[in-house]
Write an enzyme that holds these catalytic residues in place. Structure first.
Site, short mmCIF file in Angstrom:
data_model
loop_
_atom_site.label_atom_id
_atom_site.label_comp_id
_atom_site.label_asym_id
_atom_site.label_seq_id
_atom_site.Cartn_x
_atom_site.Cartn_y
_atom_site.Cartn_z
N GLY A 1 0.84 -1.20 0.00
CA GLY A 1 0.00 0.00 0.00
C GLY A 1 0.87 1.25 0.00
O GLY A 1 0.72 2.13 -0.86
N SER A 2 1.81 1.30 0.91
CA SER A 2 2.69 2.47 1.01
C SER A 2 3.49 2.67 -0.28
O SER A 2 3.69 3.80 -0.73
CB SER A 2 3.68 2.29 2.16
OG SER A 2 2.99 2.02 3.34
N ILE B 1 5.69 -8.16 7.83
CA ILE B 1 6.03 -9.42 8.50
C ILE B 1 5.46 -10.62 7.76
O ILE B 1 5.91 -11.73 7.93
CB ILE B 1 5.60 -9.43 9.99
CG1 ILE B 1 4.09 -9.45 10.13
CG2 ILE B 1 6.22 -8.28 10.75
CD1 ILE B 1 3.67 -9.84 11.54
N ASP B 2 4.46 -10.38 6.91
CA ASP B 2 3.80 -11.50 6.22
C ASP B 2 4.63 -12.12 5.10
O ASP B 2 4.31 -13.18 4.61
CB ASP B 2 2.48 -11.04 5.57
CG ASP B 2 1.48 -10.56 6.61
OD1 ASP B 2 1.72 -10.80 7.80
OD2 ASP B 2 0.47 -9.96 6.21
N GLU C 1 -4.37 -16.46 9.31
CA GLU C 1 -5.62 -15.72 9.53
C GLU C 1 -6.47 -15.65 8.25
O GLU C 1 -7.68 -15.54 8.32
CB GLU C 1 -5.37 -14.32 10.10
CG GLU C 1 -4.53 -13.42 9.22
CD GLU C 1 -4.32 -12.02 9.81
OE1 GLU C 1 -3.31 -11.40 9.48
OE2 GLU C 1 -5.17 -11.57 10.58
N ASN D 1 29.78 -21.95 9.35
CA ASN D 1 29.49 -21.62 7.95
C ASN D 1 30.75 -21.56 7.10
O ASN D 1 31.00 -20.62 6.36
CB ASN D 1 28.73 -20.29 7.84
CG ASN D 1 27.99 -20.18 6.51
OD1 ASN D 1 27.61 -21.20 5.94
ND2 ASN D 1 27.84 -18.99 5.99
N MET E 1 33.24 -17.57 17.94
CA MET E 1 33.73 -18.78 17.27
C MET E 1 33.76 -18.59 15.76
O MET E 1 33.44 -17.52 15.26
CB MET E 1 32.82 -19.94 17.61
CG MET E 1 33.01 -20.48 19.00
SD MET E 1 31.89 -21.87 19.25
CE MET E 1 32.54 -22.53 20.79
N GLU F 1 37.87 -16.03 16.59
CA GLU F 1 38.82 -16.75 17.47
C GLU F 1 40.20 -16.98 16.85
O GLU F 1 41.19 -17.02 17.57
CB GLU F 1 38.21 -18.06 17.96
CG GLU F 1 37.84 -19.02 16.84
CD GLU F 1 37.13 -20.28 17.35
OE1 GLU F 1 37.12 -20.52 18.56
OE2 GLU F 1 36.59 -21.02 16.51
P1 ADP Z 1 0.99 -1.08 3.91
O1 ADP Z 1 1.98 -0.11 3.35
O2 ADP Z 1 1.54 -1.80 5.09
O3 ADP Z 1 0.42 -1.97 2.84
P2 ADP Z 1 -1.42 0.56 3.94
O4 ADP Z 1 -2.01 -0.13 2.77
O5 ADP Z 1 -2.31 0.85 5.08
O6 ADP Z 1 -0.20 -0.24 4.56
O7 ADP Z 1 -0.77 1.93 3.42
C1 ADP Z 1 -0.14 2.82 4.31
C2 ADP Z 1 -0.36 4.23 3.86
O8 ADP Z 1 0.12 4.40 2.51
C3 ADP Z 1 -1.80 4.64 3.79
O9 ADP Z 1 -2.31 5.07 5.03
C4 ADP Z 1 -1.76 5.78 2.78
O10 ADP Z 1 -1.32 6.96 3.39
C5 ADP Z 1 -0.70 5.32 1.82
N1 ADP Z 1 -1.33 4.65 0.67
C6 ADP Z 1 -1.67 3.34 0.55
N2 ADP Z 1 -2.23 3.10 -0.64
C7 ADP Z 1 -2.27 4.28 -1.30
C8 ADP Z 1 -2.74 4.70 -2.58
N3 ADP Z 1 -3.28 3.84 -3.44
N4 ADP Z 1 -2.60 6.00 -2.90
C9 ADP Z 1 -2.04 6.87 -2.05
N5 ADP Z 1 -1.60 6.54 -0.85
C10 ADP Z 1 -1.70 5.27 -0.45
#
Ligand code: ADP
Length: 754
Positions: free
Chosen positions: A122-123, A167-168, A267, A538, A579, A635
């Protein structure tokens, strides 16, 4: 010093005026701090200004004090911290054009046009959108008088380097994401703990772990902990009456003596028709059909907690460092990219293609195209699922047997290493499943020279071995001498052992090599012989990584974390001896994971001039407010300049500014329960090793080989290549991939730069 010069400063000349902003966004993940620290220090090393944007996109939209210029010291002492010290948030405003307009204005107030974003898909999608809109946003700001044309023209492109914090482990294109390994640590610790209480009460536990659209955590944790059943989104149970099948397997397990039943569920688990499979539903099934006393444990945010694992610290550090270097190399107009891991190496990858692929896998899951989703997860995932399906059985199945069953002798050799048992356990079951029988040989090659050390290992004889450290079979460093070979050959023949699997370290490799060399003199050695790399050091040929080294590294890291805490109170410098025999892997990687300022390695040696320079470095540091010094010595870094010698020299030259203590970590490094990564790698090796035995005689396979993992692929090398792959003293591989990282360790430790 020749091995690891500092990275070329001239990279900085490519973009002398670049200003970088860095932020963490979305869900927090352990290792984000390491990435932030490395990126900031890399930028400073390349003489660039770098700003942290606090609280993710929210801080970028609001600007002001949320955007702060960073120095070398601002990111000191954060490596071991979970979460992210620069804060993360979800920002609804950034999803709007007004929000992004404000963000662009705030960035250009500092002339920032290079961004490093650590977050989930998303970010990263948001970052890409921002980049695409950049020119339009600047035009709008100029038009409404919030920005001068001249300033806008100086920043025609917004450059984006991403890193995936999740983490996923759900991002396509990269083998791992920041935080996944640590989450696996937390889950595996919990499962180990639950297993003992479940066994005490003969209870069933349903354990729900994170992973809405990815079963990575559930699958790997189930494999690592020896759980009895797993349900993941990518591979829903194949039959409609899967509940009966699950209960049948669990009931059979009880009949053969298993005292606990552990079901791990992601989940996002669902059945083939897309109906969610909840932990509550599984509990009801177990209670109704089996009459089991069943408890549910939902691990929740514990999985995001705690100190990052060594892997997450190191991988994130390299990602962060390289992200800055790649930003410096970016040509104008270059599309957004992210730093990921492929073939176990950090690489630059196209961002949007991989975000699209991630969404595509999500679509496969919601539209029932499970096989495709499974294929897209990659080989490690498929290997893990295959092994798990065999491991959970109470008996071997009746199908899939090889035509020519072997009687495989299995032994541990070399120093004890966490993961030996996990490897033997998985090998025994995979072998029996394919129709072979397995003879366990106690105490390594020494056991072959004495009476009474060979017994057959049945399916349940290895039950519960996965999480146990040390060697249940017993190991020894004994390397057979010429006069021992006759006896060994006799013992193999008397026991009808017609294949040999050595699970262990360098002593075991050398022993197998000597049997191979003598195969013309002793017919008993003309059998398939395979070495499987398990050693904390290793230092083995033909593999990037040996089982056991991840555990040792984590052991060292936790010990050093504690030592560091004890030291800051009193202006102290610690010289910690670790070691590794003649291989510097553990020293180098633990230096990276703990932020040591200096590491002494056998590969690099150590001179009086080095020590003198280190004295100057410490004096200078402690004069300027430093309170802790940390030097890690492998060592065998130098025969004369021992840990004691180094500590005394540093102490004698301290001018009263600091005191010196030494800590020889010793055997704690070899002990403890294996980490999830070691257990998973153990089963991966086991599965491929047993396939290799089963294929003997079929294909163009050599009879004598050693298995390894190179660039995340399983490979077999002929035994004959062993001496070519080792250095001239036969103490470690000639080529060691991790030596490429030494310059990064050096830069990150440079005190007071700039
Ligand atoms: P993650 O990055 O962990 O997938 P999110 O999907 O909640 O988490 O995204 C985190 C933040 O990134 C959101 O709160 C928003 O500010 C920004 N973001 C996510 N998707 C979009 C998008 N399509 N357009 C603009 N900003 C976005």
């Amino acid at each position: 010093m020749a091995l690891s010069p500092l990275p070329a400063q001239d990279l900085a000349a490519k973009k002398p005026f670049a200003r970088i902003g860095i932020l963490t966004s979305g869900g927090d993940a352990q290792g984000m701090n390491a990435a932030v620290r490395a990126a900031i220090r890399a930028a400073l090393y390349y003489k660039l200004d770098i700003y942290a944007i606090y609280e993710g996109y929210m801080g970028m939209v609001h600007g002001g004090d949320y955007i702060r210029r960073m120095t070398w010291e601002t990111v000191g002492g954060i490596l071991h911290k979970g979460g992210t010290v620069i804060g993360t948030a979800r920002s609804a405003e950034f999803r709007t054009r007004e929000g992004r307009l404000s963000a662009a204005k705030n960035l250009l107030e500092h002339e920032i046009d290079h961004l490093i974003i650590i977050g989930g898909d998303g970010s990263l999608t948001g970052a890409n959108l921002f980049r695409q809109e950049w020119t339009g946003l600047l035009d709008e700001l100029v038009a409404n008088g919030q920005l001068t044309r001249e300033l806008a023209d100086r920043h025609p492109t917004l450059y984006i380097a991403g890193m995936v914090g999740s983490i996923d482990n759900d991002m396509a294109g990269t083998e791992t994401t920041i935080g996944a390994d640590t989450a696996l640590h937390r889950i595996t610790e919990a499962l180990d703990a639950l297993t003992s209480t479940a066994a005490s009460h003969q209870r069933a536990f349903v354990v729900e772990v994170m992973g809405r659209r990815c079963g990575y955590l559930a699958l790997m944790a189930a494999l690592a902990s020896g759980a009895d059943w797993v349900i993941i989104p990518e591979n829903p149970p194949s039959e409609d009456n899967w509940e009966d099948r699950m209960c049948e397997i669990l009931a059979e397990g009880r009949q053969v003596g298993r005292r606990d039943s552990i079901v791990v569920v992601a989940e996002g688990a669902q059945d083939r028709h897309g109906k969610p499979i909840t932990s509550q539903y599984i509990k009801t099934v177990l209670e109704d059909k089996l009459g089991e006393d069943t408890r549910i444990t939902i691990l929740g945010h514990v999985q995001r907690g705690g100190t990052p694992s060594a892997y997450d610290r190191n991988m994130s550090t390299i990602l962060g460092f390289r992200a800055v270097e790649e930003l410096l190399r970016c040509a104008e107009g270059e599309p957004a990219f992210f730093m990921g891991v492929q073939g176990s190496r950090v690489v630059k990858l196209p961002l949007m293609e991989n975000v699209a692929l991630t969404h595509y896998i999500g679509d496969c899951l919601s539209q029932g195209r499970f096989r495709e989703a499974m294929d897209l997860r990659g080989k490690e995932f498929a290997d893990a699922f295959r092994v798990l399906k065999t491991m959970v059985r109470a008996h071997p199945s009746t199908n899939g047997k090889v035509k020519k069953p072997l009687r495989i002798g299995i032994l541990n050799a070399g120093g004890p290493a966490p993961g030996m048992n996990a490897t033997v356990r998985a090998s025994v079951r995979m072998a029996i499943e394919q129709g072979h029988s397995v003879m366990g040989i106690r105490y390594g090659f020494r056991g072959l020279l004495e009476e009474g050390n060979i017994r057959e290992l049945g399916w349940m004889s290895v039950n519960g071995w996965a999480p146990v450290g040390g060697s249940e079979l017993g190991t020894s460093r004994k390397e057979p001498e010429k006069h021992d070979l006759y006896r060994i050959a006799r013992v193999l023949e008397e026991n009808n052992i017609n294949a040999l699997m050595m699970v262990g370290g360098l002593a075991g490799y050398r022993a197998c090599y000597s049997l191979y060399k003598e195969r013309d003199n002793f017919d008993a050695f003309n059998i398939p012989i395979l070495c499987v790399p398990v050693s904390i050091d290793n230092n083995l040929p033909g593999t990037d990584i040996a089982v056991g080294s991840d555990t040792a590294l984590n052991n060292i890291m936790s010990a050093v974390d504690k030592i560091k805490q004890s030291a800051v109170a009193s202006s102290r410098c610690f010289v910690v001896e670790v070691m590794g025999r003649h291989c510097g892997y553990l020293a180098a990687m633990s230096a990276l994971a703990t932020g040591a300022e200096r590491v002494y390695l056998p590969e690099e040696g150590l001179s009086l001039a080095d020590l003198s320079r280190d004295v100057d470095m410490l004096l200078n540091g402690f004069q300027h407010g430093k309170r802790l010094g940390l030097l890690i010595r492998s060592e065998h870094a130098h025969p004369t300049y021992t840990t004691d010698f180094v500590a005394r020299v540093l102490d004698a030259e301290s001018k009263g500014l600091y005191s010196v203590r030494q800590a020889v970590l010793g055997h704690l490094q070899q002990g403890g329960d294996p980490t999830p990564a070691d257990r998973v790698l153990a089963s991966r090796f086991a599965a491929h090793a047993i396939d290799w035995f089963s294929n003997q005689g079929k294909e163009d396979l050599r009879q004598h080989a050693f298995i390894g993992l190179q660039h995340n692929e399983i490979l077999f090398n002929e035994m004959d290549r062993m001496s070519r792959l080792l250095n001239k003293d036969n103490t470690h591989p000639r080529d060691q991939w991790w030596e490429e990282l030494l310059p990064i360790i050096k830069v990150l430790a440079l005190p007071g730069v700039p």
